[in-house]
Design a protein around this motif. Structure first.
Motif: not given
Lengths: 117, 117
Positions: B6-7, B9-19, B3
């Motif tokens: 995976l979290r 990874r999710i935090d990294d995806l969120d930073r890309q999403l915000v950009e 877990i």
């Protein structure tokens, strides 16, 4: 840049956004799977606080934090529903697999976590 | 994967999403700017249909189209508000610049399109 060129750029950004959201959804599904095995709850307010803090820390505008938070509230709602689905589906599989006399999940959520292959 | 992994990874995806969301917002702002110059409306239902079609066509799961559409409804709401802000701000600047007797925009939306530098 013309409006048309900006729209081509937006359509391209949207395709990238869909891919990132799908990858985020897969990770949330895997967490749902692990939670099912360990009986952890889907709703974890402290984890959600960390997500919002991470989002705000990354934000350099032009969207105000409050507007970005509005978008993220929706993203998290959708991911939580997906995780609940994953959990219900796992529990259902366990109960069916064990030929238990227990009824299925009382959530009313079916096992259709995936709409597309 | 645990877990915790995976979290991360999710935090990294969120930073890309915000950009990506920020870049999309900048493009929407520029469109707002061009619309202000040409008197085009902010709400263009046909353009929004194209956006949703593009999103659905890109979607390969695991999110069902309907859930992805829920997220996009929120994204488009926020972008439209940003564009209205841009338009109101441009009109206000034009009116002030021309020393016109016309009142400011009746939208109640201030010129604070950007919260952060």
């Amino acid at each position: 840049m013309t409006i048309e060129e900006l729209r081509v750029r937006i359509d391209d950004l949207d395709r990238q956004l869909v891919e990132l959201l799908s990858e985020r959804a897969r990770a949330a599904q895997m967490i749902g799977h692990l939670k099912a095995a360990t009986s952890l709850p889907v709703y974890e307010p402290n984890r959600e606080k960390i997500i919002y803090a991470n989002v705000r820390a990354t934000n350099k505008g032009p969207l105000p934090d409050i507007e970005l938070t509005h978008i993220y509230e929706r993203i998290i709602d959708v991911m939580r529903a997906l995780q609940r689905n994953e959990l219900a589906s796992e529990r259902h599989a366990r109960e069916t697999g064990a030929a238990s006399a227990e009824p299925g999940p009382a959530t009313g959520i079916g096992p259709e976590t995936e709409k597309k292959p």
